[in-house]
Design an enzyme around this catalytic site. Structure first.
Site, PDB file in Angstrom:
ATOM      1  N   CYS A   1       0.847  -1.200   0.000  1.00 48.16           N
ATOM      2  CA  CYS A   1       0.000   0.000   0.000  1.00 48.16           C
ATOM      3  C   CYS A   1       0.886   1.255   0.000  1.00 48.16           C
ATOM      4  CB  CYS A   1      -0.970  -0.032   1.170  1.00 48.16           C
ATOM      5  SG  CYS A   1      -2.315   1.171   1.011  1.00 48.16           S
TER       6      CYS A   1
ATOM      7  N   HIS B   1      -3.599  -5.755   0.559  1.00 47.26           N
ATOM      8  CA  HIS B   1      -3.103  -5.977   1.923  1.00 47.26           C
ATOM      9  C   HIS B   1      -3.176  -7.444   2.354  1.00 47.26           C
ATOM     10  CE1 HIS B   1      -2.572  -1.813   3.385  1.00 47.26           C
ATOM     11  NE2 HIS B   1      -3.613  -1.507   2.628  1.00 47.26           N
TER      12      HIS B   1
ATOM     13  N   GLU C   1      -1.258  -8.841   4.481  1.00 46.66           N
ATOM     14  CA  GLU C   1      -0.935  -8.898   5.914  1.00 46.66           C
ATOM     15  C   GLU C   1      -2.158  -8.681   6.791  1.00 46.66           C
ATOM     16  OE1 GLU C   1      -0.812  -4.427   5.264  1.00 46.66           O
ATOM     17  OE2 GLU C   1      -0.841  -6.278   4.099  1.00 46.66           O
TER      18      GLU C   1
END
Length: 1323
Positions: free
Chosen positions: A1156, A1284, A1286
């Site tokens: 990001c 994303h 994670e």
């Protein structure tokens, strides 16, 4: 001052919108940015030398022939958030000659020849926001933008009341000051002040200062002191025994268990679950087992949102986040909610038959503008700060309603409700503020004082229209969430210490530091001595009163011990967070404020004058009975004879904003940051926004399967008929929503009650008392639950003059209930998504009717859609039935019998069942024989109830459980889910179909309102594409097509004897560090917290790490381009540049991951990354909007095998979350694109639900060329991606995953493989 023009300031969409709004006066316009750079007098800076940070600078002037130039820039005397961040970037990047950078917009406008003065004024109003901006026909002068005026002096108010002066004359003078400054002082408070300055020995020898009076007005405003809720009440001549607040406190008195802190702080604290503290210890991310208590709070920010919707709502959310961060000795907001009540939208070209347009005051925003701008403001603050927003509501209402004398009045939300709330976490030992030791330093932490938000506490306490227009504008604040993130990082650093150095903390809200600083020391039984010029302030002309009382946002006040001050300062400097040691606590309970600049003492008061007992308010109210008409459930009274009543009702109800899709309010928000969200609003493979409850995960940690839930309930229209019923139903609706999550028991629920009313309006004071009594003395104690937190807004009316006539709109009594509870099983969160027959076999739909056959239609969406109120509203009639239902539901959560759940609320049973079908992309067949013979009443009443989906094989067990709890008569088996792709929705009685349509048609009608709002606000083509996708019955939805087994760890066969270090890299404004740290920690790495200040100062060297992970967020608030300030601070700093160059180029044992904002950073550092020259940049989304969604990604089979992160995932496609406003991949040149494709660096791309690479929105959420989502370096060791992974490492953090994988996958979902693969590569 240097002046340069820049790039275009208008997108195609924004230009089109302005031309549509100004069609009567403007034929064409264009716009570019202009930059004003204020430098030191001997500076040699020029256009060329500034281009590294201001890349679009042009040396030529922008002034097209034949046009009128209009310049828009920040209001004189203010500093924009953009300026704060841009100047910060310049200073960090080494531009020491730059004092300040400001930006404006230069419009070249072609006005029509016949434009009138009124049309000109109207056209110009669409070019700027009067609250935050100024408009001129020439470039602003230096002094107008960069204020260099002398500081304004202290003002004394001549009351002449000391030494035997005339008290009556003093009272008149104070009345004048009251009106001039907008203090909102009541007559008895004016008398109190006159008495103080007459009889208090230390005061009667002098005149009061403007600082003292303004401070008193803020501290003692209705907003801050809740005078009405603490008042004595007499209703219909009967003196009441309880104040409103005493009745609320009664709930906690009767049920104090599970509540740690109530009424005494910025939020209530509740007992939570066992969990962990996962935080840096001496820089190393570490996990420690401990209880995780949680807190709850809901605020409203109604007045500022009415005046200026974007900043009003932004600072509403920002202020509530600060409340959650300033509990006890420091805490942290975890997840949020947002709610809106406005009058009718009146969307151009989409006006609905129930809507009214009754005008508005000139300086107040329309309902449409509020809903186009306020949600963006609130979401922007949440997004940039890094708080996921996972729940909310939206209601419109504006209706002619009879008064007691039979005449009509307008009731509605011209004074809107903007609710902001959420849950947070706090360590048990920090739940209460510690005593402040005398002599302790008192600190203001966060942003500087600015000339904004003067008198907000008092202004919000007045009915809109009572104050002056200028006071209304002056009272609105501006938000800088990136600054608040910095302050929160300081708080976090203190609270994660073994010994927290913060003794006590308060947020700075209404009244500014004039309220917060005295409150901080008063709570400790102390006084204080402050120095005005030690308060951080960057606007030199501000007067003492303005510095002391302004409501500049993103600030906290706190105390530390003297011996801890240096430690605190070092934390602030690491986080680049401003602070000021503004004074010291004193034993003497006196408040003294000195001003060394003018050698004056603006404040010298005994604390008891400020916090003493001004006369207690007494309220006298009368009950008003209004004539009510029964609602005609046949609808014949409201429709032409040829109309189909049910079809007409369906279309009206599905379009009503309270019922319709809230997608336009949801996808603009980040719902995934932290990676600890187990349930957001979007449900199932098709991501339909129908979830009843929001749920967070307790914490990261092995085996943790618990969390916290929040849900809302409100039934304000019913209050026009019965205030007590409205209040009871709000509580019941909240609980019905909350139990979609697995909560331990009913008595674990705790509520926030937010009361909006106009108690001076005839009948409304009595209604308020009735409603509070209904839940404070009766319902909540009987349910075993309490209301330990809440807020009131007692000025919910709008008055104005239009064409010589006085107009007014008064809101109905509006109680917003928010419920909080621990969750004991994250795998048992029910959603409304109906499961397909093909997946689980035949199922039945069971309706539980908690009203036992009553079908009251008063106050319903159906009645509103026909401009009716009705005479009888739903109510919680049988408490035992309700409690037994909750008991059954909590038991069913321990089974696997329930496949879907949805409560019955706005729109009734028809909407409940339709939304379940929308979420599941299925057809349903329903039979109404067991319900009342009135079909319309049966379908659209909003009595309490719920629908569950149960497999036929489990029906007997479920019915048995309801019967055992005395609920047999409430249970109706009313339908089934259909197999196949037909997806029809039908209702019948006695074998005859009374209504039939298709899922796609009804779903489309339901989504229409959201589509129309997106079409106005965003890229209309993207809005159209999303609308069209609804019609696809064959759409398989999100899916997992994996080439690997998530249960198999790729590191399992390695003898891992160490945990290599990964730098979890962040810059100011980055907010995605927690989930990134956990992903690497859980994969066998040592995660190390590294701030850019560590690298720039030389405290940390990248030579010590095998990997760097650049986190997501908003470095420098994305000013000057996402990731650009971060990257430029590296490229222009020789030591930092060398650190990164060596890491990327001179070692072969390193890897890097940028996600990001980190992806944007890597793309701007591509000159340092070997082989990355052809990488694209990532710029503004094609939708012209922030996108928070779950989307499908595919890892390229060929390229994926060449990346150390994805070699075992190549060819897989699976869902992931995106959360960005600038994610569209754009190449510097066509040759770069060709080189990029030739080298196969296209690693990850967006696919649609058919697993095809796509450019179609929202599957490709940003319009990236070739659907590019992630890129790799030729060596495969460096990966940059916008989505994303994670954030969805925890299985439960995926908004959707197949039910069959609930037990199969264990704690982690498939995306953990990406991080494990890096660990395998390191070896």
């Amino acid at each position: 001052m240097l002046v340069y023009y820049g790039g275009s300031a208008l997108s195609v969409q924004s230009k089109k919108k302005i031309l549509e709004l100004t069609v009567s006066g403007v034929s064409d316009l264009n716009a570019v940015y202009f930059y004003l750079i204020y430098t030191k007098s001997n500076s040699s800076l020029n256009c060329e030398s500034l281009r590294p940070i201001l890349s679009d600078l042009q040396e030529s002037e922008f002034k097209p022939d034949g046009t009128t130039m209009v310049y828009v820039f920040p209001r004189p005397g203010t500093i924009s958030p953009w300026s704060s961040k841009a100047t910060n970037i310049a200073n960090v990047c080494g531009y020491k000659d730059v004092i300040r950078i400001e930006r404006g917009i230069a419009y070249s406008v072609v006005f029509k020849d016949d434009i009138s003065e009124e049309m000109l004024k109207s056209a110009l109003n669409h070019l700027y926001d009067r609250m935050t901006e100024a408009l001129r026909f020439k470039l602003p002068e230096e002094d107008e933008v960069f204020d260099k005026h002398e500081p304004a002096p202290l003002v004394r108010i001549e009351l002449n009341c000391g030494q035997g002066g005339d008290k009556q004359a003093a009272t008149e003078r104070l009345n004048h000051a009251n009106k001039k400054f907008g203090l909102a002082l009541a007559p008895d408070e004016i008398d109190y002040l006159v008495e103080c300055y007459t009889s208090e020995p230390s005061l009667k020898s002098r005149e009061p200062t403007d600082v003292e009076l303004f401070m008193f007005g803020q501290v003692n405003s209705e907003h801050c002191r809740h005078k009405i809720f603490n008042a004595d009440w007499t209703i219909d001549g009967e003196k009441k025994d309880y104040s409103l607040f005493k009745m609320i406190r009664n709930t906690h008195l009767k049920n104090p268990q599970y509540t740690i802190s109530a009424y005494s702080d910025n939020a209530a604290v509740f007992e939570g679950n066992s969990g962990t503290l996962f935080a840096p210890v001496n820089g190393i991310w570490s996990m420690k087992d401990e209880p995780v208590e949680f807190l709850g709070k809901v605020e409203t920010h109604n007045h500022p949102t009415a005046v200026s919707p974007f900043p009003g709502a932004a600072t509403g959310s920002g202020g509530e986040i600060r409340d959650e961060g300033a509990v006890g000795q420091g805490s942290l907001s975890k997840a949020g909610l947002a709610g809106y009540s406005v009058s009718d939208l009146n969307i151009p070209g989409y006006k609905q038959p129930w809507e009214l347009d009754v005008g508005k005051p000139y300086h107040i925003a329309t309902s449409l503008d509020i809903m186009l701008e306020a949600p963006i403001g609130s979401s922007a603050f949440n997004n940039e700060f890094g708080r996921p927003c996972i729940n909310g509501y939206f209601r419109t209402f504006c209706m002619e309603v009879p008064r007691g004398d039979g005449t009509l009045e307008i009731r509605g939300y011209h004074k809107p409700i903007m609710a902001a709330g959420g849950i947070g976490r706090i360590r048990k030992q920090h739940a209460f503020k510690k005593s402040i030791a005398p002599g302790s330093p008192i600190i203001v932490l966060g942003g500087p004082a600015l000339l904004v938000g003067l008198g907000g506490g008092a202004a919000s306490s007045m009915n809109a229209g009572e104050g002056s227009e200028e006071l209304d504008f002056a009272s609105v604040q501006r938000g800088n969430p990136e600054m608040q993130r910095r302050a929160q990082m300081v708080i976090d650093a203190c609270t994660t210490m073994d010994e927290n150095i913060i003794q006590s903390i308060h947020d700075v809200g209404a009244g500014g530091v004039s309220n917060a600083l005295p409150e901080l020391v008063h709570d400790a039984g102390l006084g204080a001595r402050f120095e005005l010029r030690d308060i951080p302030c960057i606007e030199p002309s501000m007067s003492p009163m303005q510095i002391w009382c302004c409501e500049s946002q993103e600030r906290y006040v706190l105390s530390v011990k003297s011996e801890d001050l240096d430690t605190f300062k070092s934390i602030c400097e690491r986080e680049r967070c401003p602070y000021g040691v503004v004074g010291y606590s004193t034993v003497e309970q006196r408040l003294i404020l000195t001003d060394r600049l003018y050698n004056t003492t603006p404040i010298d008061l005994p604390m008891e004058v400020l916090f003493g007992k001004p006369p207690k308010m007494s309220r006298v109210a009368e009950t008003q009975t209004i004539p009510l008409s029964k609602f005609d459930s046949s609808l014949k009274s409201y429709l032409a004879p040829s109309s189909d009543p049910i079809l007409d009702a369906v279309e009206r109800v599905l379009r009503m904003p309270a019922v319709a899709s809230k997608s336009f309010l949801i996808t603009i928000g980040d719902r995934s940051v932290t990676g600890l969200i187990a349930r957001d609003q979007m449900v199932g493979p098709w991501q339909v926004p129908v979830a009843d409850v929001g749920v967070t995960v307790t914490s990261y940690g092995k085996g943790i399967n618990t969390g916290e839930a929040l849900a809302m309930g409100e039934k304000p229209i019913s209050a026009l008929v019965s205030a007590a019923a409205s209040a009871r139903m709000a509580v019941a609706e909240c609980i019905m929503n909350l139990v979609a999550a697995s909560i331990p028991a009913l008595d674990r629920i705790r509520l926030s009650a937010n009361w909006m009313a106009a108690p001076s309006h005839p009948g409304e004071g009595a209604k308020l008392y009735e409603a509070v009594q209904a839940i404070g003395l009766e319902l909540c104690p009987s349910l075993g639950i309490s209301i330990p937190v809440g807020k009131d807004s007692m000025s919910m009316s709008m008055k104005w003059n239009e064409d010589g006539r006085e107009k007014s709109v008064t809101a109905p009594l509006s109680l917003i209930i928010t419920g909080f509870s621990p969750v004991d099983d994250l795998y048992s969160i029910w959603t409304p998504q109906l499961r397909k027959v093909e997946d689980i076999g035949s199922t039945s739909l069971i309706f539980i009717d908690l009203a036992n056959g009553k079908q009251r239609l008063g106050g319903s969406i159906l009645a509103q859609s026909y401009k009716q109120l009705g005479d009888e509203v739903p109510d919680l009639d049988n408490l035992d039935t309700f409690k037994n239902f909750i008991n059954v539901i909590t038991q069913l959560h321990k089974t696997n019998y329930i496949q879907a759940y949805h409560d019955k609320s706005d729109g009734g049973l028809f909407v409940t069942l339709s939304e379940m079908a929308f979420a599941g992309h299925v057809g349903i067949e329903c039979e109404l024989d067991s319900l009342s013979s009135d079909n319309i009443a049966a379908l659209f009443n909003e009595e309490l109830g719920a629908v569950i989906q149960v497999c036929d094989r489990d029906i007997a067990k479920v019915l048995e459980l309801f019967a055992a709890n005395g609920l047999s008569t409430c249970v109706h088996r009313i339908g089934k889910v259909l197999s196949g792709q037909a997806q029809t929705i039908s209702f019948s009685r006695s074998g005859k179909i009374i209504f039939k349509s298709t899922r796609s048609k009804l779903h489309g009608i339901w989504h229409e309102t959201s589509y129309k709002m997106q079409e106005i606000r965003d890229n209309p083509e993207c809005a159209r594409q999303e609308m069209e996708n609804i019609a696809d019955n064959n759409d398989p939805g999100l899916g997992y097509h994996l080439t690997f087994d998530p249960n198999v760890s790729v590191t399992a066969d390695l003898a891992l004897t160490s945990r290599p270090k990964v730098a979890i890299l962040r810059e100011q404004g980055v907010n995605g560090y927690l989930e990134m740290a956990y992903a690497f920690y859980a994969s066998g790495f040592t995660a190390v917290d590294v701030h850019m200040t560590d690298i720039l100062s030389g405290r940390v060297h990248l030579d010590d790490f095998v990997g760097i992970a650049a986190c997501g967020g908003f470095s420098y608030g994305d000013v000057l381009g996402s990731g650009n300030g971060w990257a430029t601070s590296i490229l222009l700093h020789e030591d930092a540049r060398n650190e990164f160059y060596r890491f990327f180029n001179e070692r072969k044992d390193t890897f890097g991951l940028g996600i990001c904002n980190g992806c944007q950073l890597f793309s701007r550092l591509k000159s340092l990354i070997p082989g990355a020259k052809s990488w694209p940049m990532f710029t503004f989304n094609e939708s012209a909007q922030y996108e928070g969604r779950a989307v499908m990604l595919k890892i390229d089979e060929t390229s994926g095998s060449k990346s150390i992160f994805t070699e075992s995932m190549a060819g897989s496609s699976l869902p992931v979350v995106v959360a960005h406003g600038e994610g569209r991949a754009v190449f510097d040149s066509e040759s770069d694109y060709e080189q990029f494709k030739k080298e196969g660096l296209d690693l990850i791309y967006y696919v649609n639900n058919y697993n095809e690479r796509t450019s179609r929105y929202p599957f490709n959420p940003n319009g990236s060329r070739d659907a590019i989502a992630g890129v790799r370096s030729p060596c495969g060791r460096f990966l940059a991606m916008m989505p994303h992974p994670e954030r969805v490492v925890l299985k439960v953090a995926n908004s959707y995953y197949p039910h069959s994988k609930a037990s199969e996958w264990g704690v982690h979902g498939p995306w953990i493989r990406l991080f494990q693969s890096a660990r395998k590569w390191v070896g």
